[in-house]
Design a protein around this motif. Sequence first.
Motif, PDB file in Angstrom:
ATOM      1  N   SER A  48      -3.680   3.005   6.758  1.00  0.00           N
ATOM      2  CA  SER A  48      -4.349   2.828   8.055  1.00  0.00           C
ATOM      3  C   SER A  48      -5.704   2.157   7.876  1.00  0.00           C
ATOM      4  CB  SER A  48      -4.510   4.173   8.730  1.00  0.00           C
ATOM      5  OG  SER A  48      -5.040   3.993  10.004  1.00  0.00           O
ATOM      6  N   SER A  49      -6.029   1.378   8.879  1.00  0.00           N
ATOM      7  CA  SER A  49      -7.195   0.486   8.846  1.00  0.00           C
ATOM      8  C   SER A  49      -8.433   1.101   8.204  1.00  0.00           C
ATOM      9  CB  SER A  49      -7.529   0.050  10.265  1.00  0.00           C
ATOM     10  OG  SER A  49      -8.791  -0.553  10.287  1.00  0.00           O
ATOM     11  N   MET A  94       2.309   2.420   7.217  1.00  0.00           N
ATOM     12  CA  MET A  94       1.177   2.011   8.059  1.00  0.00           C
ATOM     13  C   MET A  94       0.135   3.125   8.152  1.00  0.00           C
ATOM     14  SD  MET A  94       1.513  -1.056   9.505  1.00  0.00           S
ATOM     15  CE  MET A  94       2.778  -2.305   9.714  1.00  0.00           C
ATOM     16  N   VAL A  95       0.608   4.353   8.315  1.00  0.00           N
ATOM     17  CA  VAL A  95      -0.326   5.478   8.436  1.00  0.00           C
ATOM     18  C   VAL A  95      -1.096   5.634   7.126  1.00  0.00           C
ATOM     19  CG1 VAL A  95      -0.507   7.989   8.689  1.00  0.00           C
ATOM     20  CG2 VAL A  95       1.018   6.678  10.181  1.00  0.00           C
TER      21      VAL A  95
END
Lengths: 395, 395
Positions: free
Chosen positions: A13-14, A9-10
């Motif tokens: 990241s978005s 996820m990191v």
Amino acid sequence: MIAKKMKEMVKNSSAIRAMFEEGTKMASLYGKEQVYDFSLGNPNVPAPASVKKVIIDLVSEEDPKELHGYTNSNSGYQEVRETVADSLNRRFGTSFSGKNIIMTVGAAGGLNVILKTILDPLDEVIVFCPYFGEYRSYVSNFDGVLVEVSADTNTFQPNLEEFEKKITAKTKAIILNTPNNPSGVVYPECVIRKISELLVRKQKEFGTDIYLISDEPYREIVYDGVEVPFLTQYYDNTIVVYSYSKSLSLPGERIGYLVIPEEVSQCDLVLAAANVANRILGFVNAPTLLQKVVERCIEEQTDVAYYDRNRHTLYEGLTKLGFECVKPEGAFYLFLKSPIPDEKEFCECAKKYHILMVPGSSFSCPGYVRLAYCVSYETILRSLPEFKKLAEEYF
Amino acid sequence: MIAKKMKEMVKNSSAIRAMFEEGTKMASLYGKEQVYDFSLGNPNVPAPASVKKVIIDLVSEEDPKELHGYTNSNSGYQEVRETVADSLNRRFGTSFSGKNIIMTVGAAGGLNVILKTILDPLDEVIVFCPYFGEYRSYVSNFDGVLVEVSADTNTFQPNLEEFEKKITAKTKAIILNTPNNPSGVVYPECVIRKISELLVRKQKEFGTDIYLISDEPYREIVYDGVEVPFLTQYYDNTIVVYSYSKSLSLPGERIGYLVIPEEVSQCDLVLAAANVANRILGFVNAPTLLQKVVERCIEEQTDVAYYDRNRHTLYEGLTKLGFECVKPEGAFYLFLKSPIPDEKEFCECAKKYHILMVPGSSFSCPGYVRLAYCVSYETILRSLPEFKKLAEEYF
């Protein structure tokens, strides 16, 4: 030593968030006026003036122990829930009562609450490309499997043929987002009817419940008199997720709600579970002061005309320069076709002209870029000469 | 058709919450004055007067687009984070900067964020009985395994011998809550030192990182000059979870923070992951208006003397009647020994006298009941004759 899931996820990241942070950096380097930041859906239209007045009234009039205290139920103040139900009933001819409403920490909170409520591990959740990339994380939070229906890039309407094929006995939910982020497209009534008929048929075929989750934070932001069908009127197992982030320009305050109608199968159990999910996910209750703001500002509207002018000016400006795009009918996004297949490269190139856009890959739709035109009108005007320079690199 | 996990959760839904809802019902039946509701930690001391003034100032002075907008980083406003860090540094001799602070949706939000950040499935999290029952749900949210260390009911201090035995290679975290809910006990420095030494040793032995999560919403609510050690000073892998629910009487507003110090191993990665977790769990960011309230009210304190008077009166009153209880040194809870082994029966019996208390089973410590004495002083006074009648049933 963080969780394995979080490592990924990191890394991924978005992109939207990264852009937004980059925009702030660029603004401090070149001056805010010289940066054309179309990255984040952070409304440039201020909250209605009554929000300020109501906040002052509330803290002046109400007992702070009540106003800032835990709500009696984790689902929110009873009177706020009733006000929301009444307002929906007036507008959409529904017959909700306060019990069908759960006040939430925005739509992001609401989506997590309802997915926690219904998803067993490996349950499938269907989304239509392009879609808000955060759905991936929300479904993953509860070990669900996201199933994508590929984009119809001619219209950005749902691809119903592929949709039908992707519904299985493991399908627990569909997330529908209309007006759509990122395409700005509104799904018309005929499409909603077809989706509903399909779901009714598939529920029977598999003997399952399939929830239609309607994520509709942009419900009121529509143009040219376009109608947005209210989905609980078409399909019984519909759950509505709403946010005041856009309609009252309060994204930072985290206030929204869920609607779980009586027609939802085992409605009372779903309501009870969502109430518990709201608590144990750590939301506890939607922020109390803002709940009361919603109660008193229920009929307020944002300045849609402001966004409409932005829409026209940007759409006309960009298409004249040779860019292609389906004209948005709602929300405040414009989904531009990248002049080269690698839209990330296109976004990088745009940064030379201080233009920030989000690559379509973030919405599982590469080859396109999203522009959030909820910026100031002046930003739109000043950006057009820079878009001209950008266009000259390609056309 | 809700999730299997949620079916269990609904069945075992929070006894505390059920009580609170029952209390409201009883109040409407018998009148508020005739109900002695000790069930929920909903502060009866109002928020400091400056909170009202600051809210009015903020909405009057600040641009609503900034005040109610998304924060630049999901971790919160930079200046708010720096103010929190500076305040902690002044009070505890630490050296945090804004980057070490993540603003959260209360302590419940902060706990979920940090557990999402660190827990892989089947990782173990150790808690000391009695403990806040919600920890069970929070750990279960991320498929962790809760490991309980049984209560030392003589002192309600941590049972360190058993603790040592329960630390394994799978131990990812310890949750420590001091001042403690429900016992009101504060863990003294010598205990903290022993826990730290043990953890340092076990980290070496297993070659793992073990996080000490300090859940401290009651940090400032202490009596008789008792000192609460600030845990980051004792153990490097400490993460602090804080809430303004009690210290500023804002439980409904959902505002708190996480501290992830530089000393935490791979601090930057943990910070980045917690920032992402805050976003994808659906919190997005802590409510923005309340973040700014915290910034301007950072030195405010609640009326601890009010709770202290309640504590004295209730403790003296109950012990005189023959009830047994360790005198609380912090928080606003009193953990009474049930005169019969089945404390649930005792709680049921108390309802005859309109007294609401929470069974110790909710805190994994049967045989005891929790009284939240954050009620009005008048409620304490009026409750004592009813407790006398209750006592007469047993002594």
